[in-house]
Design a protein around this motif. Structure first.
Motif, PDB file in Angstrom:
ATOM      1  N   ILE A  82       0.659  -1.439   0.228  1.00 19.22           N
ATOM      2  CA  ILE A  82      -0.214   0.167   0.254  1.00 19.22           C
ATOM      3  C   ILE A  82       1.101   0.933  -0.155  1.00 19.22           C
ATOM      4  O   ILE A  82       2.015   1.669   0.232  1.00 19.22           O
ATOM      5  CB  ILE A  82      -0.660   0.260   1.180  1.00 19.22           C
ATOM      6  CG1 ILE A  82      -1.757  -1.346   1.547  1.00 19.22           C
ATOM      7  CG2 ILE A  82      -2.003   1.270   1.389  1.00 19.22           C
ATOM      8  CD1 ILE A  82      -2.117  -1.681   2.829  1.00 19.22           C
ATOM      9  N   PHE A  83       0.284   2.069  -1.437  1.00 22.98           N
ATOM     10  CA  PHE A  83       1.873   3.182  -0.946  1.00 22.98           C
ATOM     11  C   PHE A  83       0.941   4.784  -1.621  1.00 22.98           C
ATOM     12  O   PHE A  83      -0.102   3.958  -1.623  1.00 22.98           O
ATOM     13  CB  PHE A  83       3.440   2.987  -2.155  1.00 22.98           C
ATOM     14  CG  PHE A  83       2.764   2.521  -3.548  1.00 22.98           C
ATOM     15  CD1 PHE A  83       2.116   0.904  -3.746  1.00 22.98           C
ATOM     16  CD2 PHE A  83       3.082   3.375  -4.482  1.00 22.98           C
ATOM     17  CE1 PHE A  83       1.903   0.911  -5.189  1.00 22.98           C
ATOM     18  CE2 PHE A  83       2.910   3.325  -5.925  1.00 22.98           C
ATOM     19  CZ  PHE A  83       2.358   1.377  -6.246  1.00 22.98           C
ATOM     20  N   ILE A  84       1.996   5.555  -1.481  1.00 22.65           N
ATOM     21  CA  ILE A  84       1.429   6.811  -1.871  1.00 22.65           C
ATOM     22  C   ILE A  84       2.097   7.079  -4.031  1.00 22.65           C
ATOM     23  O   ILE A  84       3.333   6.991  -3.533  1.00 22.65           O
ATOM     24  CB  ILE A  84       1.507   7.741  -1.567  1.00 22.65           C
ATOM     25  CG1 ILE A  84       0.685   7.936   0.408  1.00 22.65           C
ATOM     26  CG2 ILE A  84       1.001   9.442  -1.849  1.00 22.65           C
ATOM     27  CD1 ILE A  84       1.129   8.444   1.029  1.00 22.65           C
ATOM     28  N   GLN A  85       1.215   7.402  -3.836  1.00 19.39           N
ATOM     29  CA  GLN A  85       1.948   7.389  -5.922  1.00 19.39           C
ATOM     30  C   GLN A  85       3.214   8.557  -5.186  1.00 19.39           C
ATOM     31  O   GLN A  85       4.438   7.739  -6.670  1.00 19.39           O
ATOM     32  CB  GLN A  85       1.397   8.211  -6.913  1.00 19.39           C
ATOM     33  CG  GLN A  85       1.543   7.845  -8.313  1.00 19.39           C
ATOM     34  CD  GLN A  85       0.235   8.817  -8.919  1.00 19.39           C
ATOM     35  OE1 GLN A  85      -0.804   9.597  -8.167  1.00 19.39           O
ATOM     36  NE2 GLN A  85      -0.122   8.724  -9.843  1.00 19.39           N
ATOM     37  N   ARG A 326       1.976   6.385   9.250  1.00 14.24           N
ATOM     38  CA  ARG A 326       3.553   6.565   8.642  1.00 14.24           C
ATOM     39  C   ARG A 326       4.254   5.164   8.190  1.00 14.24           C
ATOM     40  O   ARG A 326       4.736   5.242   7.138  1.00 14.24           O
ATOM     41  CB  ARG A 326       4.675   6.887   9.810  1.00 14.24           C
ATOM     42  CG  ARG A 326       4.835   8.942   9.079  1.00 14.24           C
ATOM     43  CD  ARG A 326       5.823   9.093  10.289  1.00 14.24           C
ATOM     44  NE  ARG A 326       5.341   9.559  11.877  1.00 14.24           N
ATOM     45  CZ  ARG A 326       4.180  10.153  11.898  1.00 14.24           C
ATOM     46  NH1 ARG A 326       3.671  11.360  11.168  1.00 14.24           N
ATOM     47  NH2 ARG A 326       4.216  10.191  13.880  1.00 14.24           N
ATOM     48  N   LYS A 327       3.941   4.341   9.346  1.00 18.67           N
ATOM     49  CA  LYS A 327       5.037   3.248   8.718  1.00 18.67           C
ATOM     50  C   LYS A 327       4.225   2.410   8.098  1.00 18.67           C
ATOM     51  O   LYS A 327       4.401   2.071   7.014  1.00 18.67           O
ATOM     52  CB  LYS A 327       5.069   1.608   9.956  1.00 18.67           C
ATOM     53  CG  LYS A 327       5.321   1.808  11.041  1.00 18.67           C
ATOM     54  CD  LYS A 327       5.688   0.884  12.277  1.00 18.67           C
ATOM     55  CE  LYS A 327       5.555   1.307  13.950  1.00 18.67           C
ATOM     56  NZ  LYS A 327       5.025   0.814  14.997  1.00 18.67           N
ATOM     57  N   VAL A 328       2.694   2.470   7.632  1.00 20.19           N
ATOM     58  CA  VAL A 328       2.095   1.760   6.161  1.00 20.19           C
ATOM     59  C   VAL A 328       3.459   2.251   4.946  1.00 20.19           C
ATOM     60  O   VAL A 328       3.645   1.315   4.442  1.00 20.19           O
ATOM     61  CB  VAL A 328       1.004   1.711   6.321  1.00 20.19           C
ATOM     62  CG1 VAL A 328      -0.460   1.315   5.298  1.00 20.19           C
ATOM     63  CG2 VAL A 328       0.064   0.775   7.709  1.00 20.19           C
ATOM     64  N   VAL A 329       2.736   3.674   4.902  1.00 24.20           N
ATOM     65  CA  VAL A 329       3.193   3.777   3.744  1.00 24.20           C
ATOM     66  C   VAL A 329       4.951   4.130   3.458  1.00 24.20           C
ATOM     67  O   VAL A 329       5.635   3.850   2.282  1.00 24.20           O
ATOM     68  CB  VAL A 329       2.452   4.623   3.354  1.00 24.20           C
ATOM     69  CG1 VAL A 329       1.064   4.895   3.618  1.00 24.20           C
ATOM     70  CG2 VAL A 329       2.967   6.180   4.830  1.00 24.20           C
ATOM     71  N   SER A 330       5.433   4.089   3.985  1.00 27.65           N
ATOM     72  CA  SER A 330       7.063   3.991   3.980  1.00 27.65           C
ATOM     73  C   SER A 330       7.183   2.879   3.826  1.00 27.65           C
ATOM     74  O   SER A 330       8.199   2.991   2.900  1.00 27.65           O
ATOM     75  CB  SER A 330       7.351   4.696   5.637  1.00 27.65           C
ATOM     76  OG  SER A 330       7.397   3.722   6.117  1.00 27.65           O
ATOM     77  N   GLY A 332       5.146   0.558   2.093  1.00 32.49           N
ATOM     78  CA  GLY A 332       5.007   0.446   1.128  1.00 32.49           C
ATOM     79  C   GLY A 332       5.683   0.560   0.119  1.00 32.49           C
ATOM     80  O   GLY A 332       5.636   0.225  -1.139  1.00 32.49           O
ATOM     81  N   ALA A 333       5.972   2.406  -0.043  1.00 35.23           N
ATOM     82  CA  ALA A 333       6.688   2.714  -0.633  1.00 35.23           C
ATOM     83  C   ALA A 333       8.100   2.457  -0.863  1.00 35.23           C
ATOM     84  O   ALA A 333       9.061   1.804  -2.482  1.00 35.23           O
ATOM     85  CB  ALA A 333       7.310   4.522  -0.314  1.00 35.23           C
TER      86      ALA A 333
END
Ligand code: TYM
Length: 356
Positions: A82-85, A326-330, A332-333
């Motif tokens: 799961i990430f931010i574009q 924060r943990k999820v997206v870092s 994911g990235a």
């Protein structure tokens, strides 16, 4: 199938506000359902959201909202990436490179561009011909400009998919034209350079046609810019009010008569939210003219609430936990960048951008 042989699935949702039930039934519910069986990659399309020039505060807030809503609806960071574009800068570079193989004409002909250009120019009807719209785009003053990001929106979407080499893209019906363009761009790139770099992605096959969730205003699809949405985060009172106000007609005038669009839309929502028995019961009542639209709406509201209320409760808890988000997206990235960087390196090499 072994872990690393799973097919790569990718999809995203623009961060333009809360998710509505069109996003949920058309996309998110399906993302959740396939997490165990595919190499799943789900992202928040914040760069795409920039095409409508949100304020910096709104953009940031909306990314967090979508992330919390993804997780509340059941996306699991242990199973899916799961990430931010915008956390994957390789996407922006490949967007520039792929644009060199995309025609302005084919972009101008996409339905979504024409719709969005119409909105920017304040054209409310669809009567204007393509040439009229083109003339207005070119001749317009700078206050009403149609930005270049809107035009190249399909290139960016194609890059999202191709940079991960995804082969399956679960989306609602409105995104199929973009997916078709993605296939065309992949074929064109492969054939121009004589390589087999990009697989051609397809829509996810659910055994039924991709859906278009209608709005409550009697026509067209549910969408934020249409102002006809039921949101996952709606308070139950608000949701009930919205459903009870849905447009209807004067009722069936003869047994087995055809349904008007607003009524067909209500049945479409009922089919998504209610049990087959409930749907059959109201269909029968419509066919024999005994239907009371008020009863149908009440049932629809309660069945929708059975889906949205548990999600809504989780959204608020998750939004309060910044550390977790924060943990999820870092994580994911990190995962998304790994594959993106590898693909970008191949693209640069193939195009001749090489080190001396
Ligand atoms: P977006 O943000 O408009 O919508 C996200 C997803 O929700 C689906 N959807 C609907 N499905 C059925 N009925 C509706 N009324 C309805 N409204 C929205 C959309 O079909 C979509 O699946 N360009 C994309 C985001 C994107 C993307 C990607 C998707 C960017 N890059 C790469 C897949 C792969 C968009 O604007 O979706």
């Amino acid at each position: 199938m072994s872990e690393n042989k799973k097919e790569i699935v990718l999809s995203g949702i623009r961060s333009t506000g809360n998710l509505h039930i069109g996003n949920y039934f058309g996309a998110l519910k399906k993302f959740v359902a396939i997490q165990d069986d595919y190499d799943c990659n789900f992202f928040i399309a914040d760069l795409h959201a920039l095409t409508t020039n949100p304020s910096p505060e709104d953009l940031h807030k909306n990314v967090k909202t979508i992330l919390a809503e993804y997780l509340a609806a059941g996306l699991d960071p242990e199973k899916s990436t799961i990430f931010i574009q915008s956390d994957v800068p390789e996407i922006a570079e490949m967007y520039l490179l792929l644009n060199m193989h995309v025609g302005i004409g084919e972009l101008m002909r996409t339905t979504s561009f024409k719709d969005k250009a119409r909105k920017c120019l304040g054209i409310s009807t669809t009567d204007e011909s393509d040439e009229d719209i083109e003339k207005q785009i070119i001749g317009t003053d700078t206050n009403k400009r149609v930005n270049a990001g809107l035009l190249t929106y399909p290139t960016l979407m194609a890059v999202d998919i191709l940079i991960q080499k995804a082969t399956k893209v679960p989306v609602g019906k409105d995104q199929l034209q973009h997916l078709e363009l993605t296939r065309r761009f992949a074929r064109r790139f492969n054939s121009f350079y004589g390589v087999d770099l990009f697989p051609e992605p397809t829509d996810f096959d659910w055994g039924c046609a991709p859906i278009k969730v209608p709005g409550l205003d009697g026509s067209g699809k549910m969408g934020k810019s249409e102002g006809n949405c039921i949101y996952l985060a709606d308070d139950p009172k608000v949701l009930r009010k919205k459903v009870m106000r849905a447009v209807t007609d004067e009722g069936p005038q003869a047994p087995n008569s055809a349904m008007s669009e607003p009524i067909a839309n209500l049945f479409c929502l009922l089919e998504l939210a209610s049990t087959p028995e409930t749907v059959a019961q109201f269909r029968q009542a419509y066919a024999d003219c005994s239907i009371r639209y008020g009863d149908l709406k009440k049932q629809l509201a309660e069945d929708l609430l059975a889906i949205t209320v548990p999600i809504r409760e989780r959204i608020n808890d998750i939004l309060a936990d910044d550390d977790y988000l924060r943990k999820v997206v870092s994580r994911g990235a990190e995962r998304a960048r790994e594959r993106a960087a590898a693909t970008l390196a191949e693209v640069r090499q193939v195009m001749g951008i090489r080190k001396f």
